[in-house]
Scaffold this motif. Structure first.
Motif, short mmCIF file in Angstrom:
data_model
loop_
_atom_site.label_atom_id
_atom_site.label_comp_id
_atom_site.label_asym_id
_atom_site.label_seq_id
_atom_site.Cartn_x
_atom_site.Cartn_y
_atom_site.Cartn_z
N ASP A 1 0.93 22.16 5.16
CA ASP A 1 0.77 20.85 5.80
C ASP A 1 -0.57 20.22 5.43
OD1 ASP A 1 3.26 20.85 7.47
OD2 ASP A 1 2.30 22.63 8.31
N GLY A 2 -1.60 21.05 5.30
CA GLY A 2 -2.89 20.54 4.86
C GLY A 2 -2.84 20.00 3.44
N ALA A 3 -2.11 20.69 2.55
CA ALA A 3 -1.96 20.22 1.18
C ALA A 3 -1.13 18.94 1.14
CB ALA A 3 -1.32 21.29 0.32
N ARG A 4 -0.13 18.85 2.02
CA ARG A 4 0.65 17.63 2.13
C ARG A 4 -0.25 16.45 2.50
NH1 ARG A 4 4.62 14.14 0.92
NH2 ARG A 4 5.23 12.85 2.69
N ALA A 5 -1.14 16.66 3.46
CA ALA A 5 -2.07 15.61 3.86
C ALA A 5 -2.97 15.19 2.71
CB ALA A 5 -2.91 16.08 5.04
N ALA A 6 -3.42 16.15 1.90
CA ALA A 6 -4.24 15.82 0.74
C ALA A 6 -3.49 14.94 -0.25
CB ALA A 6 -4.72 17.10 0.06
N ASP A 7 -2.19 15.21 -0.43
CA ASP A 7 -1.37 14.37 -1.31
C ASP A 7 -1.25 12.95 -0.77
OD1 ASP A 7 -0.85 16.38 -3.16
OD2 ASP A 7 1.00 17.02 -2.18
N VAL A 8 -1.04 12.82 0.55
CA VAL A 8 -0.91 11.49 1.16
C VAL A 8 -2.22 10.72 1.01
CG1 VAL A 8 -0.55 10.25 3.32
CG2 VAL A 8 0.89 12.21 2.77
N VAL A 9 -3.34 11.35 1.31
CA VAL A 9 -4.64 10.69 1.22
C VAL A 9 -4.91 10.24 -0.22
CG1 VAL A 9 -7.14 11.01 1.39
CG2 VAL A 9 -5.63 11.82 3.22
N ALA A 10 -4.63 11.10 -1.20
CA ALA A 10 -4.84 10.73 -2.60
C ALA A 10 -3.99 9.54 -3.00
CB ALA A 10 -4.54 11.93 -3.50
N ALA A 11 -2.76 9.48 -2.50
CA ALA A 11 -1.89 8.35 -2.81
C ALA A 11 -2.42 7.06 -2.18
CB ALA A 11 -0.47 8.62 -2.33
N VAL A 12 -2.94 7.15 -0.96
CA VAL A 12 -3.53 5.98 -0.29
C VAL A 12 -4.75 5.48 -1.07
CG1 VAL A 12 -4.81 5.25 1.76
CG2 VAL A 12 -2.67 6.50 2.01
N VAL A 13 -5.63 6.40 -1.45
CA VAL A 13 -6.82 6.02 -2.22
C VAL A 13 -6.42 5.40 -3.55
CG1 VAL A 13 -8.84 6.93 -3.43
CG2 VAL A 13 -8.31 7.73 -1.12
N GLY A 14 -5.44 6.00 -4.23
CA GLY A 14 -5.00 5.47 -5.52
C GLY A 14 -4.36 4.10 -5.41
N SER A 15 -3.56 3.90 -4.36
CA SER A 15 -2.92 2.61 -4.16
C SER A 15 -3.96 1.53 -3.88
CB SER A 15 -1.93 2.69 -3.00
OG SER A 15 -1.42 1.41 -2.69
N SER A 16 -4.94 1.84 -3.04
CA SER A 16 -5.98 0.87 -2.72
C SER A 16 -6.78 0.50 -3.95
CB SER A 16 -6.90 1.43 -1.64
OG SER A 16 -7.95 0.55 -1.37
N ALA A 17 -7.05 1.47 -4.80
CA ALA A 17 -7.85 1.22 -5.99
C ALA A 17 -7.13 0.34 -7.01
CB ALA A 17 -8.25 2.54 -6.64
N THR A 18 -5.81 0.48 -7.11
CA THR A 18 -5.05 -0.23 -8.14
C THR A 18 -4.31 -1.45 -7.62
OG1 THR A 18 -3.09 1.15 -7.79
CG2 THR A 18 -4.72 1.92 -9.40
N GLY A 19 -4.19 -1.55 -6.29
CA GLY A 19 -3.43 -2.65 -5.71
C GLY A 19 -1.94 -2.54 -5.95
N SER A 20 -1.46 -1.32 -6.14
CA SER A 20 -0.03 -1.12 -6.44
C SER A 20 0.53 -0.01 -5.58
CB SER A 20 0.15 -0.76 -7.90
OG SER A 20 -0.54 0.45 -8.22
N TRP A 21 1.86 0.08 -5.53
CA TRP A 21 2.51 1.18 -4.83
C TRP A 21 2.24 2.47 -5.56
CZ3 TRP A 21 5.36 1.40 -0.29
CH2 TRP A 21 5.61 0.17 0.33
N ARG A 22 2.09 3.54 -4.81
CA ARG A 22 1.91 4.88 -5.37
C ARG A 22 2.93 5.83 -4.78
NH1 ARG A 22 -2.73 6.78 -8.08
NH2 ARG A 22 -3.49 5.05 -9.38
#
Length: 384
Positions: A360-381
């Motif tokens: 579950d902790g690794a799942r959270a890391a995946d979600v956070v990375a996707a949020v950061v990536g989406s914010s940086a690019t302005g696109s869906w991740r």
């Protein structure tokens, strides 16, 4: 199958000396463990906090912790230390509780999952909001079909401890906290909780983030206002550029194609720890507010009702974690103690329902990375 521990008390050690380390130590005692000692950034700090928490020993190093042969180690240090410290504990064959995030990137979080599995140790993450009884009641009603087909989930997690432009902590430093601050710290809790309650997994995200003050003091103070032990380690007159977010808004798609949305902020004046969510279904809706944990709201087309926690009523999973009679409020510390008790039950060979693990902790890391990536690019991740 015997766990090998018999009836003896588990022996545990705490690594870290901040506010949350004290919470872990108290929860460990409440769960019946013997807390051997605490490790801080140096021997003097360890001794200081050991005295504050009335623990017998302040350790000088992680090697000393491991040499003391505890059954479980609780890792409660800044984020960048979680991976190496948890990995060292696992390598010694010791069960581990590690604060989230497991690591500052998904690859290292996945490494910890694999290491724990290979070592055969219990490895858990304190997503403790799962342990509010009314959260379990909402989850059970959803699983039983009372809300009908899932339509949407929405909510927020709001705090105000970073509202002042002169507020700071180690969390502001990306080398210590990682590339995300507010979302990794509290948004991860919201995401874990709603996925746990609904059974729906997020598969993609579109997110925006904002930094409200360009600089903050370059100081490592308490992580929450009102901390009894600020422990400053830097000159607060120096200022540093802020690169991690104070606020975030994330919209998710679930595996079923439905929508989830959350607003996360650490600069919401007057909001101390308001984790709130609502789940909407074809037959009804349900809502929970962590600041009012003794009740949940249920609604349908005919009206709505407030259901109050009662260990003599409701679904068995709710009743299991409702440890005091109705009308005697349970709160965050009770939820934390229940999580720790379930972790120790797992160490003894049991399989408690809903125990959050390193997966579950690794799942959270995946979600956070996707949020950061989406914010940086302005696109869906995509969320792996």
């Amino acid at each position: 199958m015997s766990s090998g521990y018999g009836e003896r008390r588990l022996r545990v050690a705490v690594v870290g000396t901040g506010m949350i380390a004290g919470v872990h130590a108290r929860a460990a005692r409440a769960a019946g463990a013997e807390v051997l000692g605490v490790l801080g950034r140096n021997a003097a700090r360890s001794a200081q906090v050991a005295a504050q928490l009335d623990l017998p020993r302040g350790y000088a190093s992680l090697d000393e912790v491991v040499a003391d042969a505890p059954d479980v180690v609780h890792v409660c240090t800044p984020n960048d230390q979680h991976h190496p410290q948890a990995l060292a504990v696992i390598a010694a064959g010791i069960h581990v509780v590690c604060e989230k995030p497991l690591a500052t990137d998904p690859a290292r979080a996945a490494e910890l999952v694999a290491a724990a599995a290979d070592a055969g140790v219990v490895a858990t993450v304190p997503f403790v909001y799962r342990y509010h009884p009314m959260v379990r009641e909402v989850r059970a009603r959803i699983a039983d079909g009372e809300l009908g087909r899932f339509l949407a989930v929405h909510g927020h997690y709001l705090q105000d401890w970073m509202l002042d432009e002169d507020a700071s902590s180690w969390r502001v430093d990306p080398t210590a906290s990682g590339s995300s601050r507010a979302f990794a710290d509290i948004g991860s809790h919201w995401c874990d909780l709603v996925e746990f309650v609904t059974g729906e997994r997020f598969t993609s995200v579109s997110a925006v983030t904002d930094v409200v003050y360009p600089t903050r003091p370059a100081a490592s103070g308490p992580s929450f206002s009102g901390s009894p032990d600020p422990d400053p380690v830097a000159d607060a007159t120096e200022r540093a550029e802020v690169t991690t977010e104070d606020t975030a808004v994330a919209t998710f798609r679930t595996a079923a194609g439905r929508i989830g949305n959350v607003v996360v902020s650490q600069v919401a004046a007057g909001r101390k720890n308001r984790l709130w969510f609502e789940v909407d279904g074809t037959r009804g809706s349900a809502a929970f507010d962590q600041e009012q944990p003794e009740s949940a709201w249920f609604g349908n087309e005919r009206g709505a009702q407030i259901v109050v926690r009662d260990p003599t009523q409701g679904y068995p999973d709710q009743r299991r974690v409702a440890v005091v009679p109705a009308g005697h409020p349970q709160g965050y510390l009770d939820a934390f103690a229940a999580f720790v008790a379930d972790t120790y039950a797992a160490v003894r060979g049991e399989s408690p329902d809903g125990l959050p693990t390193f997966a579950d902790g690794a799942r959270a890391a995946d979600v956070v990375a996707a949020v950061v990536g989406s914010s940086a690019t302005g696109s869906w991740r995509e969320v792996p």
